[in-house]
Enzyme design. Structure first.
Site, PDB file in Angstrom:
ATOM      1  N   CYS A 133     -27.619 -22.822  30.357  1.00 54.89           N
ATOM      2  CA  CYS A 133     -26.597 -24.033  30.902  1.00 54.89           C
ATOM      3  C   CYS A 133     -25.201 -22.776  30.096  1.00 54.89           C
ATOM      4  CB  CYS A 133     -25.714 -24.507  29.061  1.00 54.89           C
ATOM      5  SG  CYS A 133     -24.552 -25.688  29.081  1.00 54.89           S
ATOM      6  N   CYS A 136     -22.298 -23.804  27.930  1.00 52.84           N
ATOM      7  CA  CYS A 136     -22.645 -23.747  27.339  1.00 52.84           C
ATOM      8  C   CYS A 136     -22.274 -22.214  26.836  1.00 52.84           C
ATOM      9  CB  CYS A 136     -23.663 -24.402  26.332  1.00 52.84           C
ATOM     10  SG  CYS A 136     -24.445 -25.141  27.179  1.00 52.84           S
ATOM     11  N   ASP A 137     -22.718 -21.219  27.329  1.00 50.87           N
ATOM     12  CA  ASP A 137     -22.660 -20.092  27.259  1.00 50.87           C
ATOM     13  C   ASP A 137     -21.931 -18.969  28.412  1.00 50.87           C
ATOM     14  OD1 ASP A 137     -24.554 -20.545  25.188  1.00 50.87           O
ATOM     15  OD2 ASP A 137     -26.736 -20.384  26.317  1.00 50.87           O
TER      16      ASP A 137
END
Ligand code: NDP
Length: 305
Positions: A133, A136-137
């Site tokens: 992701c 997300c990261d």
């Protein structure tokens, strides 16, 4: 045994949430069961620019709007990890926590899960530089070099997303051509931070201090291996349908995708399926939403008749 609902929708992505809007507006008592956050793949998508009426939106924003809409007409959103479905005039939906829902109709909208590379150290280093992701990261890798694997829409879109943080994206594909839409390809080719590496497959991930430090790539033609320094690896190599809980119903194809007719009904009367989890050609937010609407309408007629 919970008997409060007419319909259980399994999964709260675009297909499930649209089904919830249509089914609850039709007057059915609806429960959406979800084991994660609502939004499905949308919440892992940086930008959506092909949802009609909205020229551009972040995936998260569109997901939240859909979620608010999906519960606006009385549909309930409940945590649930479905492990089995038992068919009958009254159908049962069994969850991992022991809850059993007894309903007249079921709409499956569980979507797909990201595919793993299945190479050495991938699992061990997940969360330590291996991520599925970018949204997300990605921000953890400011001014660093990262690697994206895959040549579809997801890999290319997420590569473009990562360029706002990182110093360089190595975009690795095993063929000589991308699968992604031409418009996205053009943006990737034009981007100075994206280094396109064609004809390579990943074979191993190396670590330093328990964090990703390198990826070993093999030249598909010559079989020679090269080592590429990288702080993060984002595999975007497609996905598999989430259908293990329907195995006993025998409603999936060899890859696990669910087979439905034009009413989104499976071979079991009253069990419908919608969105990316179905066997279909075009997996998009808009086609998932369309499937969800049809499935809900079909469930309404099934119950009424
Ligand atoms: P795709 O199946 O489209 O692409 C997967 C990519 O990963 C391909 O380039 C494939 O290579 C490569 N690949 C597969 N297995 C491996 C492996 N083991 N090692 C290395 N490379 C591998 O997946 P996506 O997730 O990108 O997209 C899924 C669906 O969702 C598509 O229909 C896509 O159009 C849609 N989508 C739409 C978006 C939008 O419209 N905005 C956004 C994101 C996805 P090869 O080509 O060689 O098989």
């Amino acid at each position: 045994m919970d008997t409060r609902y007419d319909v259980i929708i399994i999964g709260a992505g675009p297909a499930g949430m649209t089904a919830a809007v249509y089914a609850s507006r039709a007057g059915l008592k609806v429960c959406m069961l979800e084991k994660s956050a609502p939004g499905g793949k949308l919440i892992k998508t940086y930008e959506i620019s092909n949802w009609p009426g909205v020229k551009e939106s972040s995936g998260v924003d569109l997901a939240m709007q859909m979620f608010e809409h999906s519960t606006h007409f009385s549909a309930e959103y409940v945590y649930g990890d479905v492990i089995n479905i038992i068919d009958g005039d009254i159908k049962q939906v069994e969850c991992a926590d022991g809850n059993i829902y007894s309903v007249k109709a079921i709409i499956i909208a569980t979507g797909t899960n990201e595919r793993l590379l299945n190479i050495e150290n991938e699992t061990k280093l997940t969360g330590k530089g291996v991520s599925y992701c970018a949204i997300c990261d990605g921000a953890f890798f400011k001014n660093q070099e990262v690697t994206v694997i895959g040549g579809g829409n997801s890999a290319l879109e997420e590569s473009l997303y990562l360029t706002q943080f990182v110093s360089k994206v190595n975009l690795v594909i095993r063929k000589q051509e991308f699968r992604a839409e031409q418009e996205i390809q053009d943006k990737v080719y034009a981007h100075q931070k994206i280094n396109i590496m064609k004809g390579y497959v990943p074979v191993k991930i190396n670590a330093e201090n328990d964090k990703v430090s390198e990826i070993v790539l093999e030249d598909v033609a010559s079989k020679e291996q090269i080592i590429v320094p990288t702080k993060a690896i984002f595999p975007y190599i497609g996905s598999d349908p989430v259908t293990s809980f329907v195995k006993s119903l025998n409603i999936s194809d060899a890859q696990g995708y669910i087979l439905v007719d034009e009413n989104m009904e499976t071979s079991h009367k009253g069990i419908f399926s919608a969105g990316d989890v179905n066997q279909k050609k075009l997996r998009q937010v808009v086609t998932a939403a369309s499937d969800g609407a049809i499935a809900a309408q079909s469930a309404f007629h099934y119950i009424k008749d």
